[in-house]
Design a protein around this motif. Structure first.
Motif, PDB file in Angstrom:
ATOM      1  N   MET A 108       0.830  -1.201   0.000  1.00  0.00           N
ATOM      2  CA  MET A 108       0.000   0.000   0.000  1.00  0.00           C
ATOM      3  C   MET A 108       0.865   1.252   0.000  1.00  0.00           C
ATOM      4  SD  MET A 108      -2.950  -0.867  -0.116  1.00  0.00           S
ATOM      5  CE  MET A 108      -3.471  -2.531  -0.267  1.00  0.00           C
ATOM      6  N   ALA A 109       1.918   1.201   0.823  1.00  0.00           N
ATOM      7  CA  ALA A 109       2.784   2.366   0.965  1.00  0.00           C
ATOM      8  C   ALA A 109       3.382   2.740  -0.375  1.00  0.00           C
ATOM      9  CB  ALA A 109       3.885   2.073   1.965  1.00  0.00           C
ATOM     10  N   PHE A 110       3.761   1.702  -1.107  1.00  0.00           N
ATOM     11  CA  PHE A 110       4.302   1.874  -2.440  1.00  0.00           C
ATOM     12  C   PHE A 110       3.416   2.790  -3.269  1.00  0.00           C
ATOM     13  CE2 PHE A 110       7.281  -0.554  -5.187  1.00  0.00           C
ATOM     14  CZ  PHE A 110       8.265  -0.656  -4.226  1.00  0.00           C
ATOM     15  N   MET A 111       2.137   2.418  -3.302  1.00  0.00           N
ATOM     16  CA  MET A 111       1.214   3.088  -4.203  1.00  0.00           C
ATOM     17  C   MET A 111       0.625   4.339  -3.578  1.00  0.00           C
ATOM     18  SD  MET A 111      -2.510   1.900  -5.181  1.00  0.00           S
ATOM     19  CE  MET A 111      -2.923   2.120  -3.488  1.00  0.00           C
ATOM     20  N   LEU A 112       0.011   4.150  -2.399  1.00  0.00           N
ATOM     21  CA  LEU A 112      -0.820   5.213  -1.845  1.00  0.00           C
ATOM     22  C   LEU A 112      -0.059   6.507  -1.611  1.00  0.00           C
ATOM     23  CD1 LEU A 112      -3.307   3.794   0.763  1.00  0.00           C
ATOM     24  CD2 LEU A 112      -3.795   5.020  -1.325  1.00  0.00           C
ATOM     25  N   SER A 113       1.128   6.421  -0.961  1.00  0.00           N
ATOM     26  CA  SER A 113       1.742   7.675  -0.558  1.00  0.00           C
ATOM     27  C   SER A 113       2.192   8.481  -1.766  1.00  0.00           C
ATOM     28  CB  SER A 113       2.869   7.445   0.443  1.00  0.00           C
ATOM     29  OG  SER A 113       3.916   6.779  -0.171  1.00  0.00           O
ATOM     30  N   SER A 114       2.687   7.810  -2.819  1.00  0.00           N
ATOM     31  CA  SER A 114       3.123   8.610  -3.961  1.00  0.00           C
ATOM     32  C   SER A 114       1.938   9.164  -4.747  1.00  0.00           C
ATOM     33  CB  SER A 114       4.031   7.779  -4.867  1.00  0.00           C
ATOM     34  OG  SER A 114       3.322   6.691  -5.376  1.00  0.00           O
ATOM     35  N   THR A 115       0.914   8.324  -4.941  1.00  0.00           N
ATOM     36  CA  THR A 115      -0.244   8.807  -5.699  1.00  0.00           C
ATOM     37  C   THR A 115      -0.956   9.930  -4.942  1.00  0.00           C
ATOM     38  OG1 THR A 115      -0.537   6.498  -6.267  1.00  0.00           O
ATOM     39  CG2 THR A 115      -2.191   8.013  -7.072  1.00  0.00           C
ATOM     40  N   LEU A 116      -1.145   9.729  -3.633  1.00  0.00           N
ATOM     41  CA  LEU A 116      -1.841  10.755  -2.857  1.00  0.00           C
ATOM     42  C   LEU A 116      -1.047  12.052  -2.818  1.00  0.00           C
ATOM     43  CD1 LEU A 116      -3.408   8.898   0.194  1.00  0.00           C
ATOM     44  CD2 LEU A 116      -4.599  10.158  -1.568  1.00  0.00           C
ATOM     45  N   SER A 117       0.295  11.961  -2.666  1.00  0.00           N
ATOM     46  CA  SER A 117       1.030  13.216  -2.522  1.00  0.00           C
ATOM     47  C   SER A 117       1.037  13.998  -3.823  1.00  0.00           C
ATOM     48  CB  SER A 117       2.447  12.971  -2.004  1.00  0.00           C
ATOM     49  OG  SER A 117       3.323  12.753  -3.075  1.00  0.00           O
ATOM     50  N   THR A 118       0.841  13.314  -4.963  1.00  0.00           N
ATOM     51  CA  THR A 118       0.771  14.050  -6.228  1.00  0.00           C
ATOM     52  C   THR A 118      -0.638  14.560  -6.513  1.00  0.00           C
ATOM     53  OG1 THR A 118       2.455  12.547  -7.028  1.00  0.00           O
ATOM     54  CG2 THR A 118       1.444  13.962  -8.654  1.00  0.00           C
TER      55      THR A 118
END
Lengths: 160, 141
Positions: free
Chosen positions: B63-73
């Motif tokens: 989840m960390a892989f996907m969520l944090s980068s997608t959300l921060s953008t």
């Protein structure tokens, strides 16, 4: 794949901080919408700010860092680790002007992105939150400050 | 105090029923699910074959892989889209004059708007994130 209770809790906390992060940008937009006369102006300016914070600052940060602290990949070079550390420090210092940097930090601490590396020992949720504390505080302060400024501007504004 | 909730609930139903909000939810739902599918294909199928590549651990790692980068953008866009016409939109449409002609204080209006936006943003973030978490959980079964 079923998450454990701790993973679910970390995830929930992370989603709460995502809401905080989104609200930071909401208050930037509200602030611009309060001080500018036209919606179109505030749209253009806020999208520009988003693009700068998300895409431009990280690139500039790494450009500056590579100029100040060039990475040397020569074999047998002793100072590689040291120069890596200086490089990262410069990138992080420059990026810390963006809300995105602080959100990414919170995500790293809370979701323990590096949990796979054996060197890092297990950290409890409370200590993850403690590490992320300064970053959480920055987001809260920026959001509150921008809201207070738009509040004051709006209550004193002339409505025609 | 009750006034704030009146303003907030009017504002909230305006936001949630607007086309803009529904379009935002659909776009972000897709933006959150598609990277998950890409990671699924890349990580699950290629990474285990690479010797010595440390895999992110378990559910959170994925989840960390996907969520944090997608959300921060992309999460900022949600905030911006809701906030960029918060005051100036009402001013341009002329509704601000009508609202302020009512017996409400100005601070009630802006507090109500902020409260409504918080609820709408929470709703949007939760719906899109839960959709992508749900999708990835199914994919990883």
């Amino acid at each position: 794949m079923t998450p454990t209770a701790e993973e679910a809790l970390r995830m929930t906390l992370f989603l709460l901080f995502s809401i905080l992060f989104t609200m930071t940008y909401y208050s930037i937009a509200t602030f611009l919408s309060t001080i500018l006369k036209k919606t179109s102006h505030s749209v253009i300016l806020s999208v520009t700010m988003w693009a700068i914070f998300t895409f431009v600052v990280p690139i500039i940060a790494s450009l500056i860092a590579i100029t100040i602290a060039p990475l040397t990949f020569l074999p047998g070079q002793q100072g590689l680790e040291e120069s890596m550390r200086r490089y990262t420090a410069i990138v992080e210092t420059i990026s810390s002007i963006t809300p995105n940097y602080h959100f990414n930090k919170i995500g790293q601490y809370l979701l323990s992105l590096y949990a796979a590396t054996p060197a890092q020992e297990e950290t409890s949720i409370t200590s993850s939150l403690m590490y992320a504390g300064p970053n959480i505080l920055v987001l809260v302060i920026v959001t509150t400050l921008l809201f207070v400024v738009s509040y004051i501007t709006f209550t004193r504004q002339e409505v025609k | 105090m009750a006034d704030i909730f009146t303003v907030a609930s009017r504002e909230f139903s305006d936001i949630v029923r607007s086309k803009r909000f529904i379009i935002l939810i659909i776009i972000f739902g897709l933006v959150m699910i598609i990277p998950m599918a890409t990671i699924y294909v890349q990580v699950i199928h290629t990474a285990p074959n690479l010797p010595g590549v440390p895999m992110p651990g378990g559910f959170l790692g994925m989840m960390a892989f996907m969520l944090s980068s997608t959300l921060s953008t992309f999460a900022p866009v949600m905030g911006l889209a809701l906030g960029c016409d918060a005051i100036s939109g009402d001013r341009e449409k002329g509704t601000l004059k009508i609202i302020l002609a009512q017996p409400v204080y100005r601070d009630t209006v802006i507090n109500g708007k902020f409260l409504a936006a918080t609820s709408a943003v929470s709703l949007a973030v939760l719906i899109t994130s839960l959709a992508s978490i749900g999708a990835s959980t199914i994919m990883l079964e």
